[in-house]
Design a protein around this motif. Structure first.
Motif, PDB file in Angstrom:
ATOM      1  N   VAL A  74     -26.016 -52.250 -23.777  1.00  0.00           N
ATOM      2  CA  VAL A  74     -25.638 -52.406 -22.281  1.00  0.00           C
ATOM      3  C   VAL A  74     -26.580 -51.557 -21.582  1.00  0.00           C
ATOM      4  CG1 VAL A  74     -23.760 -51.619 -20.781  1.00  0.00           C
ATOM      5  CG2 VAL A  74     -23.083 -52.514 -23.022  1.00  0.00           C
ATOM      6  N   LEU A  75     -27.084 -52.288 -20.426  1.00  0.00           N
ATOM      7  CA  LEU A  75     -27.820 -51.546 -19.365  1.00  0.00           C
ATOM      8  C   LEU A  75     -27.281 -51.422 -18.253  1.00  0.00           C
ATOM      9  CD1 LEU A  75     -30.899 -54.081 -20.400  1.00  0.00           C
ATOM     10  CD2 LEU A  75     -30.525 -51.860 -21.256  1.00  0.00           C
ATOM     11  N   ARG A  76     -27.271 -50.376 -17.579  1.00  0.00           N
ATOM     12  CA  ARG A  76     -26.568 -50.072 -16.416  1.00  0.00           C
ATOM     13  C   ARG A  76     -27.995 -49.759 -15.175  1.00  0.00           C
ATOM     14  NH1 ARG A  76     -23.086 -48.754 -19.833  1.00  0.00           N
ATOM     15  NH2 ARG A  76     -20.852 -49.147 -19.548  1.00  0.00           N
ATOM     16  N   PHE A  77     -28.105 -50.410 -14.451  1.00  0.00           N
ATOM     17  CA  PHE A  77     -28.878 -50.367 -13.106  1.00  0.00           C
ATOM     18  C   PHE A  77     -27.955 -49.684 -12.056  1.00  0.00           C
ATOM     19  CE2 PHE A  77     -30.383 -54.088 -15.761  1.00  0.00           C
ATOM     20  CZ  PHE A  77     -31.586 -53.799 -15.787  1.00  0.00           C
ATOM     21  N   SER A  78     -28.876 -49.115 -11.165  1.00  0.00           N
ATOM     22  CA  SER A  78     -28.267 -48.643  -9.923  1.00  0.00           C
ATOM     23  C   SER A  78     -28.110 -49.526  -8.783  1.00  0.00           C
ATOM     24  CB  SER A  78     -29.582 -47.326  -9.273  1.00  0.00           C
ATOM     25  OG  SER A  78     -30.617 -48.320  -8.905  1.00  0.00           O
ATOM     26  N   GLN A  79     -28.576 -50.795  -8.974  1.00  0.00           N
ATOM     27  CA  GLN A  79     -28.068 -51.845  -7.995  1.00  0.00           C
ATOM     28  C   GLN A  79     -28.187 -53.127  -8.754  1.00  0.00           C
ATOM     29  OE1 GLN A  79     -30.714 -51.166  -4.772  1.00  0.00           O
ATOM     30  NE2 GLN A  79     -32.366 -52.546  -5.865  1.00  0.00           N
ATOM     31  N   PRO A  80     -27.484 -54.069  -8.270  1.00  0.00           N
ATOM     32  CA  PRO A  80     -27.801 -55.290  -8.984  1.00  0.00           C
ATOM     33  C   PRO A  80     -29.047 -55.808  -9.285  1.00  0.00           C
ATOM     34  CG  PRO A  80     -25.871 -55.435  -7.551  1.00  0.00           C
ATOM     35  CD  PRO A  80     -26.593 -54.293  -7.257  1.00  0.00           C
ATOM     36  N   ALA A  81     -29.380 -56.463 -10.273  1.00  0.00           N
ATOM     37  CA  ALA A  81     -30.706 -56.833 -10.690  1.00  0.00           C
ATOM     38  C   ALA A  81     -30.742 -58.099 -11.347  1.00  0.00           C
ATOM     39  CB  ALA A  81     -31.500 -55.619 -11.241  1.00  0.00           C
ATOM     40  N   THR A  82     -31.974 -58.897 -11.595  1.00  0.00           N
ATOM     41  CA  THR A  82     -32.098 -59.933 -12.327  1.00  0.00           C
ATOM     42  C   THR A  82     -33.450 -59.456 -12.624  1.00  0.00           C
ATOM     43  OG1 THR A  82     -33.400 -61.068 -10.473  1.00  0.00           O
ATOM     44  CG2 THR A  82     -30.994 -61.627 -10.610  1.00  0.00           C
TER      45      THR A  82
END
Length: 88
Positions: A74-82
């Motif tokens: 599971v990867l968690r980004f600081s903002q939505p990303a593609t």
């Protein structure tokens, strides 16, 4: 629950993962076409792989990585990303 659509694994009707049989020392490439701040990646590598992230312009991205099992990251980004995640 994930389901296969051809050679892609569809999760939550919005996340597409390219699925391939692993070869010895194989890589696994996940393509995220829908912007999300959490990417759940199910892979066939049966190990805790290194993860390298790129946006679609080839720039390296950063995220928090959580190994749920030997076949799920599971990867968690600081903002939505593609972009793409290369696991090896």
């Amino acid at each position: 629950m994930p389901r296969f659509d051809g050679d892609r694994l569809v999760l939550n009707d919005r996340l597409l993962v390219t699925s391939r049989e692993p070869a010895p020392s194989a890589n696994y490439i996940h393509v995220q076409t829908t912007a999300s701040d959490i990417w759940t990646i199910d892979h066939p590598l049966s190990k805790l792989p290194s993860v390298t992230l790129y946006d679609f312009s080839g720039n390296v991205m950063f995220a928090d990585v959580q190994y749920v099992s030997k076949n799920r990251v599971v990867l968690r980004f600081s903002q939505p990303a593609t972009g793409k995640a290369t696991l090896n």
